[in-house]
Design a protein around this motif. Structure first.
Motif, PDB file in Angstrom:
ATOM      1  N   LEU A   1      11.099   0.996   8.130  1.00 40.78           N
ATOM      2  CA  LEU A   1      10.289  -0.098   8.985  1.00 40.78           C
ATOM      3  C   LEU A   1      10.488  -1.585   8.782  1.00 40.78           C
ATOM      4  CD1 LEU A   1       6.684   1.955   8.551  1.00 40.78           C
ATOM      5  CD2 LEU A   1       8.385   2.028  10.404  1.00 40.78           C
ATOM      6  N   GLY A   2      11.003  -1.655   7.614  1.00 42.30           N
ATOM      7  CA  GLY A   2      11.404  -3.348   7.389  1.00 42.30           C
ATOM      8  C   GLY A   2      10.322  -4.083   7.314  1.00 42.30           C
ATOM      9  N   ILE A   3       9.186  -3.527   6.968  1.00 41.83           N
ATOM     10  CA  ILE A   3       7.908  -4.645   6.458  1.00 41.83           C
ATOM     11  C   ILE A   3       7.779  -4.938   5.222  1.00 41.83           C
ATOM     12  CG2 ILE A   3       6.601  -4.197   8.858  1.00 41.83           C
ATOM     13  CD1 ILE A   3       5.099  -1.754   7.241  1.00 41.83           C
TER      14      ILE A   3
ATOM     15  N   VAL B   1      -4.300   2.543  18.682  1.00 42.71           N
ATOM     16  CA  VAL B   1      -3.134   2.023  18.136  1.00 42.71           C
ATOM     17  C   VAL B   1      -2.743   2.723  16.759  1.00 42.71           C
ATOM     18  CG1 VAL B   1      -3.509  -0.590  18.684  1.00 42.71           C
ATOM     19  CG2 VAL B   1      -4.829   0.595  16.907  1.00 42.71           C
ATOM     20  N   TYR B   2      -1.553   2.846  16.643  1.00 43.83           N
ATOM     21  CA  TYR B   2      -0.950   3.767  15.395  1.00 43.83           C
ATOM     22  C   TYR B   2      -0.117   2.377  14.576  1.00 43.83           C
ATOM     23  CZ  TYR B   2      -2.228   7.188  18.597  1.00 43.83           C
ATOM     24  OH  TYR B   2      -3.070   8.170  19.420  1.00 43.83           O
ATOM     25  N   LEU B   3      -0.517   2.186  13.205  1.00 41.16           N
ATOM     26  CA  LEU B   3       0.121   1.203  12.560  1.00 41.16           C
ATOM     27  C   LEU B   3       0.511   1.663  11.297  1.00 41.16           C
ATOM     28  CD1 LEU B   3      -2.877  -1.214  12.639  1.00 41.16           C
ATOM     29  CD2 LEU B   3      -1.160  -0.790  14.376  1.00 41.16           C
ATOM     30  N   ALA B   4       1.528   1.002  10.770  1.00 38.56           N
ATOM     31  CA  ALA B   4       1.751   1.328   9.165  1.00 38.56           C
ATOM     32  C   ALA B   4       1.694  -0.032   8.478  1.00 38.56           C
ATOM     33  CB  ALA B   4       3.189   1.802   9.131  1.00 38.56           C
ATOM     34  N   LEU B   5       1.060   0.072   7.398  1.00 35.86           N
ATOM     35  CA  LEU B   5       0.942  -1.219   6.438  1.00 35.86           C
ATOM     36  C   LEU B   5       1.422  -0.859   5.176  1.00 35.86           C
ATOM     37  CD1 LEU B   5      -0.749  -3.744   5.821  1.00 35.86           C
ATOM     38  CD2 LEU B   5      -2.354  -2.121   4.975  1.00 35.86           C
ATOM     39  N   ASN B   6       2.422  -1.725   4.810  1.00 36.91           N
ATOM     40  CA  ASN B   6       2.992  -1.913   3.489  1.00 36.91           C
ATOM     41  C   ASN B   6       1.911  -2.572   2.383  1.00 36.91           C
ATOM     42  OD1 ASN B   6       4.565  -1.918   1.052  1.00 36.91           O
ATOM     43  ND2 ASN B   6       6.254  -3.092   1.934  1.00 36.91           N
ATOM     44  N   LYS B   7       1.061  -1.602   2.153  1.00 37.71           N
ATOM     45  CA  LYS B   7      -0.068  -1.873   1.287  1.00 37.71           C
ATOM     46  C   LYS B   7       0.236  -2.534  -0.069  1.00 37.71           C
ATOM     47  CE  LYS B   7      -4.265  -0.089  -1.160  1.00 37.71           C
ATOM     48  NZ  LYS B   7      -3.624  -0.438  -2.556  1.00 37.71           N
ATOM     49  N   PRO B   8      -0.240  -3.622  -0.217  1.00 35.99           N
ATOM     50  CA  PRO B   8      -0.202  -4.440  -1.774  1.00 35.99           C
ATOM     51  C   PRO B   8      -0.956  -3.692  -2.524  1.00 35.99           C
ATOM     52  CG  PRO B   8      -0.587  -6.053  -0.117  1.00 35.99           C
ATOM     53  CD  PRO B   8      -0.905  -4.641   0.618  1.00 35.99           C
TER      54      PRO B   8
ATOM     55  N   HIS C   1      -6.677   1.533  -5.193  1.00 34.90           N
ATOM     56  CA  HIS C   1      -6.518   0.077  -4.968  1.00 34.90           C
ATOM     57  C   HIS C   1      -5.316  -0.437  -5.597  1.00 34.90           C
ATOM     58  CE1 HIS C   1      -8.053  -0.222  -9.206  1.00 34.90           C
ATOM     59  NE2 HIS C   1      -7.383  -1.515  -9.149  1.00 34.90           N
ATOM     60  N   ASP C   2      -4.725   0.304  -6.410  1.00 29.54           N
ATOM     61  CA  ASP C   2      -3.517  -0.150  -7.372  1.00 29.54           C
ATOM     62  C   ASP C   2      -2.360   0.522  -6.804  1.00 29.54           C
ATOM     63  OD1 ASP C   2      -4.330   2.285  -8.205  1.00 29.54           O
ATOM     64  OD2 ASP C   2      -4.083   1.644 -10.639  1.00 29.54           O
ATOM     65  N   THR C   3      -2.246   1.305  -5.831  1.00 31.26           N
ATOM     66  CA  THR C   3      -1.197   2.116  -5.375  1.00 31.26           C
ATOM     67  C   THR C   3      -0.827   1.256  -4.192  1.00 31.26           C
ATOM     68  OG1 THR C   3      -2.010   4.310  -5.778  1.00 31.26           O
ATOM     69  CG2 THR C   3      -0.179   4.182  -4.388  1.00 31.26           C
ATOM     70  N   THR C   4       0.783   0.844  -4.172  1.00 27.30           N
ATOM     71  CA  THR C   4       1.290   0.134  -3.095  1.00 27.30           C
ATOM     72  C   THR C   4       2.100   1.374  -2.235  1.00 27.30           C
ATOM     73  OG1 THR C   4       3.372   0.032  -4.727  1.00 27.30           O
ATOM     74  CG2 THR C   4       1.703  -1.590  -4.688  1.00 27.30           C
ATOM     75  N   GLY C   5       2.442   0.720  -1.131  1.00 25.94           N
ATOM     76  CA  GLY C   5       3.279   1.341  -0.010  1.00 25.94           C
ATOM     77  C   GLY C   5       2.851   1.757   1.341  1.00 25.94           C
ATOM     78  N   MET C   6       3.231   2.842   1.810  1.00 23.53           N
ATOM     79  CA  MET C   6       3.125   3.099   3.150  1.00 23.53           C
ATOM     80  C   MET C   6       1.577   3.800   3.447  1.00 23.53           C
ATOM     81  SD  MET C   6       4.764   5.869   5.798  1.00 23.53           S
ATOM     82  CE  MET C   6       6.517   5.053   5.712  1.00 23.53           C
ATOM     83  N   LEU C   7       0.993   3.160   4.211  1.00 24.18           N
ATOM     84  CA  LEU C   7      -0.342   3.558   4.682  1.00 24.18           C
ATOM     85  C   LEU C   7      -0.543   3.485   6.255  1.00 24.18           C
ATOM     86  CD1 LEU C   7      -3.500   4.186   3.609  1.00 24.18           C
ATOM     87  CD2 LEU C   7      -4.008   1.586   4.042  1.00 24.18           C
ATOM     88  N   LEU C   8      -0.915   4.795   6.732  1.00 21.62           N
ATOM     89  CA  LEU C   8      -0.898   4.700   8.146  1.00 21.62           C
ATOM     90  C   LEU C   8      -2.318   4.397   8.428  1.00 21.62           C
ATOM     91  CD1 LEU C   8       0.683   8.322   8.708  1.00 21.62           C
ATOM     92  CD2 LEU C   8       1.704   6.011   8.774  1.00 21.62           C
ATOM     93  N   MET C   9      -2.476   3.868   9.705  1.00 24.84           N
ATOM     94  CA  MET C   9      -3.803   3.381   9.994  1.00 24.84           C
ATOM     95  C   MET C   9      -3.899   3.479  11.581  1.00 24.84           C
ATOM     96  SD  MET C   9      -4.622   0.032   7.842  1.00 24.84           S
ATOM     97  CE  MET C   9      -6.063   0.079   7.764  1.00 24.84           C
ATOM     98  N   SER C  10      -4.964   3.966  12.261  1.00 23.68           N
ATOM     99  CA  SER C  10      -5.203   4.304  13.488  1.00 23.68           C
ATOM    100  C   SER C  10      -6.785   4.131  13.908  1.00 23.68           C
ATOM    101  CB  SER C  10      -4.602   5.699  13.797  1.00 23.68           C
ATOM    102  OG  SER C  10      -4.903   5.797  15.045  1.00 23.68           O
ATOM    103  N   ASP C  11      -6.862   3.949  15.304  1.00 27.70           N
ATOM    104  CA  ASP C  11      -8.251   4.051  15.971  1.00 27.70           C
ATOM    105  C   ASP C  11      -8.441   5.437  16.723  1.00 27.70           C
ATOM    106  OD1 ASP C  11      -6.646   3.445  18.018  1.00 27.70           O
ATOM    107  OD2 ASP C  11      -8.023   1.984  18.773  1.00 27.70           O
TER     108      ASP C  11
END
Ligand code: URA
Length: 236
Positions: free
Chosen positions: A217-219, A64-71, A107-117
């Motif tokens: 990405l519209g997330i 899986v390849y994901l993007a998270l809009n990190k709060p 921890h206080d940065t927001t925005g695009m974080l890629l995640m994968s296994d």
């Protein structure tokens, strides 16, 4: 193409231990391509396979390849200590599949974080040799000046770095707003560069990595999405 028994397929997708996956199948909670299956030994071709588990559909994915809009107030570390970890924002099976952040945001940065296994993908994407531009929107405590922009473009010396670090581009976006593009990913790099240039970062947001923008990405904040091949290609 690979053929796997149903219990192995469920386990590979992060639905729990083999024992738990077998129990789910035997309890009639699992359908494959719309048809219920209660024999965990039955084998299936994994290509284009769709599982239904507790009435929710999950397409089989080798990785899986994901993007998270990190709060803000979520930690990227494996063992978060002061705030919840970013994995708590994803479905539980991604933890079981050992999905990890690609690099880190504070921890206080927001925005695009890629995640994968996908270990090789994580490694390649985080490699300093790759020079993938990361685009940050920084809010500064003191007003942005032409001198600040010039300093960040020329390079600033950080105390544990042998050579000065420079922004690839740096654009004033408002009285207290800077867009900074970096190709390295050093610890607290934007904040430390701003401090070294005599200002202070009060908020930081990553709006894009390579050619992939968070806006495209519209997330919403706290949401995630899968990335397809055309989106992954934009990361190069
Ligand atoms: N630079 C920082 O200072 N913090 C981040 O989270 C990312 C880049």
């Amino acid at each position: 193409m690979s053929k796997l028994s149903l219990d192995r397929i469920l386990q590979s997708q992060g639905f729990g231990t083999r024992k738990y996956c077998r129990a789910l199948i035997e309890d009639g909670e699992v359908a494959v391509n719309g048809a219920p299956h209660s024999n965990y030994k039955t084998t299936f071709d994994t290509e284009d396979l769709v599982l239904t588990i507790f009435d929710e559909e999950w397409a089989y994915r080798e990785h899986v390849y994901l993007a998270l809009n990190k709060p803000a107030n979520f930690e990227c570390s494996r063992k978060p200590s002061h705030h919840p970890g970013v994995l708590t924002l994803l479905p539980e099976q991604f933890t079981w599949r050992e999905v990890q952040p690609v690099g880190r945001l504070d921890h206080d940065t927001t925005g695009m974080l890629l995640m994968s296994d996908d270990g090789p993908f994580i490694h390649a994407q985080s490699s300093p040799k790759r020079h993938v531009p990361k685009i940050y929107q920084a809010t500064t405590q003191d007003p942005v000046t032409p001198e600040l922009v010039a300093q960040l473009l020329a390079g600033v010396k950080l105390h544990d770095e042998p050579a000065p670090l420079a922004a690839v581009t740096c654009i004033e976006r408002g009285e207290h707003q800077l867009e900074i593009v970096l190709e390295q990913g050093k610890y607290h790099q934007v904040k430390r560069m701003l401090a070294a240039a005599g200002n202070h970062c009060v908020a930081l947001h990553r709006s894009a990595i390579g050619g992939l923008t968070l806006a495209s990405l519209g997330i919403a904040e706290g949401e995630w999405c899968y990335l397809d091949q055309s989106q992954l290609d934009l990361l190069r």
